[in-house]
Each structure stands twice: as C-alpha cells, then as structure tokens.
Design an enzyme around this catalytic site. Structure first.
Site, PDB file in Angstrom:
ATOM      1  N   SER A 144     -23.042 -29.254  44.040  1.00 21.00           N
ATOM      2  CA  SER A 144     -23.369 -29.668  45.410  1.00 21.00           C
ATOM      3  C   SER A 144     -23.088 -31.156  45.552  1.00 21.00           C
ATOM      4  O   SER A 144     -23.229 -31.923  44.586  1.00 21.00           O
ATOM      5  CB  SER A 144     -24.845 -29.412  45.696  1.00 21.00           C
ATOM      6  N   TYR A 158     -33.370 -30.447  43.118  1.00 21.27           N
ATOM      7  CA  TYR A 158     -32.115 -29.688  43.287  1.00 21.27           C
ATOM      8  C   TYR A 158     -30.901 -30.592  43.026  1.00 21.27           C
ATOM      9  O   TYR A 158     -29.940 -30.190  42.352  1.00 21.27           O
ATOM     10  CB  TYR A 158     -32.092 -29.133  44.706  1.00 21.27           C
TER      11      TYR A 158
HETATM   12  P1  NAP Z   1     -27.750 -18.574  49.944  1.00 21.27           P
HETATM   13  O1  NAP Z   1     -27.119 -18.241  51.252  1.00 21.27           O
HETATM   14  O2  NAP Z   1     -29.212 -18.919  49.905  1.00 21.27           O
HETATM   15  O3  NAP Z   1     -27.437 -17.379  48.926  1.00 21.27           O
HETATM   16  C1  NAP Z   1     -27.884 -17.509  47.612  1.00 21.27           C
HETATM   17  C2  NAP Z   1     -27.369 -16.351  46.785  1.00 21.27           C
HETATM   18  O4  NAP Z   1     -27.781 -16.551  45.419  1.00 21.27           O
HETATM   19  C3  NAP Z   1     -27.932 -15.008  47.196  1.00 21.27           C
HETATM   20  O5  NAP Z   1     -26.933 -14.051  46.921  1.00 21.27           O
HETATM   21  C4  NAP Z   1     -29.139 -14.827  46.284  1.00 21.27           C
HETATM   22  O6  NAP Z   1     -29.472 -13.469  46.056  1.00 21.27           O
HETATM   23  C5  NAP Z   1     -28.615 -15.468  45.014  1.00 21.27           C
HETATM   24  N1  NAP Z   1     -29.642 -16.012  44.125  1.00 21.27           N
HETATM   25  C6  NAP Z   1     -30.520 -17.003  44.376  1.00 21.27           C
HETATM   26  N2  NAP Z   1     -31.277 -17.235  43.294  1.00 21.27           N
HETATM   27  C7  NAP Z   1     -30.855 -16.372  42.339  1.00 21.27           C
HETATM   28  C8  NAP Z   1     -31.249 -16.101  41.006  1.00 21.27           C
HETATM   29  N3  NAP Z   1     -32.247 -16.765  40.394  1.00 21.27           N
HETATM   30  N4  NAP Z   1     -30.592 -15.134  40.333  1.00 21.27           N
HETATM   31  C9  NAP Z   1     -29.594 -14.449  40.917  1.00 21.27           C
HETATM   32  N5  NAP Z   1     -29.171 -14.660  42.169  1.00 21.27           N
HETATM   33  C10 NAP Z   1     -29.811 -15.603  42.871  1.00 21.27           C
HETATM   34  O7  NAP Z   1     -27.009 -19.821  49.255  1.00 21.27           O
HETATM   35  P2  NAP Z   1     -25.568 -20.490  49.541  1.00 21.27           P
HETATM   36  O8  NAP Z   1     -25.757 -21.552  50.556  1.00 21.27           O
HETATM   37  O9  NAP Z   1     -24.532 -19.453  49.730  1.00 21.27           O
HETATM   38  O10 NAP Z   1     -25.353 -21.251  48.147  1.00 21.27           O
HETATM   39  C11 NAP Z   1     -24.476 -20.754  47.134  1.00 21.27           C
HETATM   40  C12 NAP Z   1     -24.284 -21.861  46.105  1.00 21.27           C
HETATM   41  O11 NAP Z   1     -23.716 -23.010  46.746  1.00 21.27           O
HETATM   42  C13 NAP Z   1     -25.597 -22.327  45.471  1.00 21.27           C
HETATM   43  O12 NAP Z   1     -25.381 -22.639  44.108  1.00 21.27           O
HETATM   44  C14 NAP Z   1     -25.925 -23.581  46.267  1.00 21.27           C
HETATM   45  O13 NAP Z   1     -26.752 -24.467  45.535  1.00 21.27           O
HETATM   46  C15 NAP Z   1     -24.526 -24.134  46.507  1.00 21.27           C
HETATM   47  N6  NAP Z   1     -24.444 -25.060  47.673  1.00 21.27           N
HETATM   48  C16 NAP Z   1     -24.707 -24.625  48.950  1.00 21.27           C
HETATM   49  C17 NAP Z   1     -24.611 -25.548  49.998  1.00 21.27           C
HETATM   50  C18 NAP Z   1     -24.868 -25.173  51.440  1.00 21.27           C
HETATM   51  O14 NAP Z   1     -24.919 -26.076  52.305  1.00 21.27           O
HETATM   52  N7  NAP Z   1     -25.031 -23.908  51.780  1.00 21.27           N
HETATM   53  C19 NAP Z   1     -24.274 -26.868  49.728  1.00 21.27           C
HETATM   54  C20 NAP Z   1     -24.041 -27.259  48.434  1.00 21.27           C
HETATM   55  C21 NAP Z   1     -24.125 -26.343  47.400  1.00 21.27           C
HETATM   56  P3  NAP Z   1     -30.403 -12.611  47.104  1.00 21.27           P
HETATM   57  O15 NAP Z   1     -29.526 -12.301  48.295  1.00 21.27           O
HETATM   58  O16 NAP Z   1     -30.760 -11.389  46.367  1.00 21.27           O
HETATM   59  O17 NAP Z   1     -31.557 -13.483  47.467  1.00 21.27           O
END
Ligand code: NAP
Length: 249
Positions: A144, A158
């Site tokens: 991130s 985080y």
């Molecule tokens: P999200 O919409 O909250 O989705 C998270 C996903 O990860 C879901 O499929 C969830 O499963 C799964 N998950 C969460 N905790 C888990 C665990 N302990 N074991 C297995 N699966 C788990 O998140 P996102 O925004 O797509 O983020 C994806 C990645 O990008 C993450 O690593 C996040 O830190 C990174 N990121 C996101 C952003 C942003 O702005 N969105 C920015 C920077 C980095 P369930 O559906 O079953 O809950």
C-alpha cells in the site's frame, strides 16, 4: 498447451476479485481464497467460469498456518502446479491514533497482512523454485502507499504492516531471483473497495481524493491491470520492484 494457474488470496471482493476475473480473461485457471464471505466468492467463481476457465474457491484465513497449508494442498490436488501467486488478502481496522491502539489489534493487522503474506510466499517458493524442483513463477504482493505515507491518525499499524511487506518483497525477490521466481509488490493508493468501510469511513476515497494529483480515486480494475502485468512475461526482467498505482499520490 495447459493454461497457467494463479492463486489469488482474498479473491472474493475488491482488488482480489478484479484480479481473479481479469486473470481468467487472460487465460489463467484461477484458484482463490476468501475468509468469510462465501456468497461473494461464489459470484466471482461464476464470472471466472463464464470466461471458460476453471475456478477453485477455498475458504482460508491467511493468518493461520494450518489454513494456508490446506489452501496450497487443495490447489496442488485440484488444479496443479502454480505459475503465479497474488498475495492480496489484507485488512485494516477502524481509524484511530496509535495511542488508542492495543496489542490485540497490532497482532491481528500484522497477522493478516504480514504473516499471511509470509506463509503464502513460503508455500509458493517451495513449489515454484527450481531449487525445489519447480518451474519458476511470479509472486505479486499487495502492499500500500500507506507504507511510505505512514497513515497518521488512521492506521499506523496497517502502514507498518505494509512496510514489512515491502521489505519482504525486496529480500525475497533477491533470494529467489536465480531460482526462476520474480517477486514484486503493488502499492495501491485510494481505491474504491469495501476496505474503507472496514476502516469506519465508507466515503474515505471521495473525502481524500482532492489530495491525489490526478484528483480521483482508482478502481480495482486499474490495480488488477498492474498485477496482471507483473504476473506476465511482459515484465520478465522486473523483480524486487514496488509499483505505485496511486494517481501520483
Ligand atoms: P477488501 O475489499 O476489503 O477485500 C479484502 C479481501 O481479502 C476479501 O476477499 C476478504 O475475504 C479477504 N481477506 C481479508 N482478510 C483475510 C484473511 N485474514 N484471510 C483471508 N482472506 C482475507 O480489500 P481491498 O481494498 O480489495 O484490498 C486488497 C489488498 O489491497 C489488501 O492487501 C489491501 O491492504 C490492499 N490495498 C487496498 C487499498 C484500497 O484503497 N482499497 C489501498 C492500498 C492497498 P472476505 O470477502 O471473505 O471477507
């Protein structure tokens, strides 16, 4: 010619779901994990199957070693040898200052984001590395922009976890570079997904987007495009790199 196989952790929603579906469109058979949202996972699997490619859905909490071992065994048995791993599963908790956090929260955040990335990377290396009889492959970690911004007043835990993911990516890439494996990380900025609701602010991207040089949030599809590039042969000389997908932020 067999189709390449990718495992995407946390493929049920957000960036992971976009990556899983785009990978299928690009010809990959896709295994993906989810933690608790089985309905969302099944919808992603349907999208993958609609492209004509295979989908394998496995419930697994990436912070638990037994779950990760079962996840990889299931992929071995039901799909075959991995070509790529996308360490996407990640989470954050409600926005707060560091002086209001407790150690349980730090353990949960580091567990999912850092230990989970480590556990899955280890299992992938044991399968992909030529040192272990594998055919090579690509590992893409979701870090991130928080890793370099620090996320004051929101989630320093985080940010620190993603800083650890960056260091792990650089070290692991060097460790396995001569064993056929490339390792890189994507550092997304403000992306429209559910993760901001988990932080207690569903409208966070729109509130903060004026601070983005491009003046907008990004989409999960825009991040998935970068992940697919790092998985592909088009990035064959790219390893140990942290790719910002942030609109300039
Ligand atoms: P999200 O919409 O909250 O989705 C998270 C996903 O990860 C879901 O499929 C969830 O499963 C799964 N998950 C969460 N905790 C888990 C665990 N302990 N074991 C297995 N699966 C788990 O998140 P996102 O925004 O797509 O983020 C994806 C990645 O990008 C993450 O690593 C996040 O830190 C990174 N990121 C996101 C952003 C942003 O702005 N969105 C920015 C920077 C980095 P369930 O559906 O079953 O809950």
């Amino acid at each position: 010619m067999p189709h390449p196989i990718v495992l995407v952790t946390g493929g049920s929603r957000g960036i992971g779901a976009a990556t899983a579906i785009l990978a299928a469109k690009r010809g990959y058979d896709v295994a993906f994990s989810y933690q608790s949202n089985a309905t969302a996972a099944e919808q992603v699997a349907e999208h993958i199957r609609a492209t004509g490619r295979q989908a394998l859905v496995v419930q697994a909490d990436v912070s638990l070693e037994a779950d990760v071992l079962r996840l990889f065994r299931t992929v071995d048995e039901q799909m075959g040898p991995l070509d790529a791993l996308v360490n996407n599963a990640g989470m954050l908790e409600k926005q707060t200052r560091l002086d209001q956090m407790d150690v349980g929260r730090w353990n949960r955040v580091l567990g999912a984001n850092v230990i989970g990335t480590f556990l899955c990377a280890k299992e992938a290396v044991l399968r992909m590395s030529t040192r272990h009889g594998g055919k090579g492959g690509s590992i893409v970690n979701l870090s991130s922009a928080a890793a370099r911004l620090g996320s004051p007043n929101e989630f320093i835990d985080y940010a620190a976890a993603k800083g650890a993911v960056d260091s792990m990516t650089i070290g692991l890439a060097k460790e396995v570079a001569a064993e056929g494996i490339r390792g890189n990380a994507i550092r997304p900025g403000l992306i429209y997904t559910d993760i901001h609701t988990s932080a207690g602010e569903p409208g966070r991207v729109d509130r903060a987007k004026s601070g983005v040089p491009m003046q907008r949030g990004g989409s999960a599809d825009e991040v998935a495009d970068a992940v697919l590039w790092l998985m592909s042969a088009q990035s064959s000389y790219v390893t140990g790199t942290l790719v910002d997908v942030t609109g300039g932020r």
